[in-house]
Enzyme design. Structure first.
Site, short mmCIF file in Angstrom:
data_model
loop_
_atom_site.label_atom_id
_atom_site.label_comp_id
_atom_site.label_asym_id
_atom_site.label_seq_id
_atom_site.Cartn_x
_atom_site.Cartn_y
_atom_site.Cartn_z
N GLU A 41 -12.09 1.44 4.82
CA GLU A 41 -11.12 1.81 5.84
C GLU A 41 -11.33 3.31 6.05
OE1 GLU A 41 -6.57 0.70 6.47
OE2 GLU A 41 -6.82 2.51 5.28
N GLU A 73 0.82 -1.21 0.00
CA GLU A 73 0.00 0.00 0.00
C GLU A 73 0.86 1.27 0.00
OE1 GLU A 73 -2.50 0.40 3.49
OE2 GLU A 73 -3.71 1.90 2.47
#
Ligand code: LER
Ligand code: MN
Length: 272
Positions: free
Chosen positions: A248, A154
Site C-alpha cells: 500500500e 488498522e
C-alpha cells in the site's frame, strides 16, 4: 507462508492516495500476475461497485487471490465512521462494513477497517469514541466470523486518527473485545511515524498481527525510503507471520516502477 499482495484503488475520490494501481481490476490482476504477486488487495467504492462475476473470472484466470477488501470508501465517499456520535450514522457505517464483509467473504478474504474508525473531538470525548468503536468492532468481528471472514483493524498515524496510533495500544484495546476475530494490521508507514522501534513493536504484536501494509518510511514502495527492511522482515519472520505483506504505497515515480520495486524487495526479504 508469507504472501505478497498489491493494492488497487477503484475510488476516484482517493486519487493521490497510497495505492499502487489505479487502472481498474483487469489491469491490476494482469500487472500482479505478470510480476508474480500472490494476490490483489482491493479498495472499492462500495460493496456493489465491483462486478463480482468479472472479479471471479479474474481470480480464476490469474490463479491469484484477493488479499483483502478495504472499507475506507465508507468514510471517503459517504463520511461514515464507526465512532460517529450519531447512532444512526454509526449504524449506517456498520451496515456499510457488513456489506463489505459479505463481499470479502465471497472471495475468502479479510475486510479492513482503517479510516472508518473515525476520530474524537468537539463534543465527542476520547473514551466515548473508543466505546463506540469497541461496540462496533465487537459486533462486526462476530458478524465477520459468521461469514468465515477475518476483520482487520488498522491503527493509523496521528495525522489520520487520534483514537489508537501504536500497535501496543491497539493490541490492549483488541484484548478488551470478547471476539477474537479482529486482527491487527501493521502498516509500516504509520508505524514509522508512531513506533519507537518498529521491529520490537512487530514482535510484541506477535500473533495479533493478521495483515501488513508493506511500504517505506516516505510511503513509497519498499526500498525507496529509509526503513531498515532487513530488521523489519526478520521481526515478521520471527513471529511466524502467515498472512499478506501487501504493497500500500504511492504510485511513485509510476505505478509500474512502484510495483516492480515492491516485488523485488519482497523476494529479497521473504523468498531467500
Ligand atoms: C489505509 O490502509 C491507510 O493506511 C490509510 O492511511 C489510508 O488513508
Ligand atoms: Mn494502510
Amino acid at each position: 507462508m508469507i504472501r505478497s499482495a498489491i493494492t488497487v484503488s477503484l475510488v476516484e475520490e482517493a486519487r493521490g492516495g497510497p495505492f499502487v494501481l489505479w487502472e481498474g481490476l483487469g489491469p491490476a490482476f494482469e500487472t500482479a500476475r505478470t510480476l508474480g504477486f500472490d494476490a490483489v488487495e482491493i479498495f472499492a467504492p462500495g460493496p456493489d461497485a465491483v462486478d463480482r462475476e468479472e472479479l471471479r473470472r479474474l481470480v480464476d484466470e490469474s490463479g491469484l487471490s484477493v488479499a483483502a477488501v478495504g472499507t475506507g470508501a465508507g468514510m471517503v465517499k459517504h463520511g461514515l465512521s464507526l465512532s460517529d456520535p450519531d447512532p444512526g450514522q454509526r449504524e449506517k457505517a456498520a451496515g456499510f462494513v457488513r456489506e463489505m464483509i459479505d463481499f470479502g467473504a465471497e472471495f475468502d478474504c479479510s475486510a479492513i477497517i482503517g479510516s472508518m474508525q473515525g476520530r474524537w473531538g468537539g463534543d465527542l470525548d476520547k473514551s466515548t469514541a473508543l466505546g463506540y468503536l469497541q461496540a462496533s468492532l465487537e459486533q462486526l468481528g462476530d458478524y465477520a466470523a459468521s461469514q468465515n471472514c477475518v476483520l482487520i483493524y488498522e491503527p493509523l498515524n496521528r495525522y489520520e486518527s487520534n483514537l489508537l496510533n501504536t500497535l501496543q495500544e491497539t493490541v490492549a484495546f483488541l484484548q478488551t473485545l470478547a471476539t477474537e476475530n479482529v486482527k491487527l494490521l501493521a502498516d509500516l508507514f504509520h508505524m514509522n511515524i508512531e513506533e519507537t522501534d518498529m521491529a520490537a513493536a512487530i514482535i510484541e504484536g506477535g500473533s495479533h498481527i493478521g495483515h501488513i501494509h508493506f511500504v517505506d518510511s516516505n510511503r513509497r514502495a519498499a526500498g525507496m525510503g529509509h526503513t531498515d527492511f532487513d530488521v523489519v522482515a526478520a521481526a515478521i519472520r520471527q513471529i511466524g507471520f502467515e498472512g499478506y505483506v501487501s504493497a500500500e504505497a504511492l504510485p511513485l515515480p509510476s505505478s509500474a516502477v512502484a510495483a516492480e520495486q515492491t516485488i523485488k524487495k519482497f523476494r529479497e526479504l521473504f523468498r531467500n
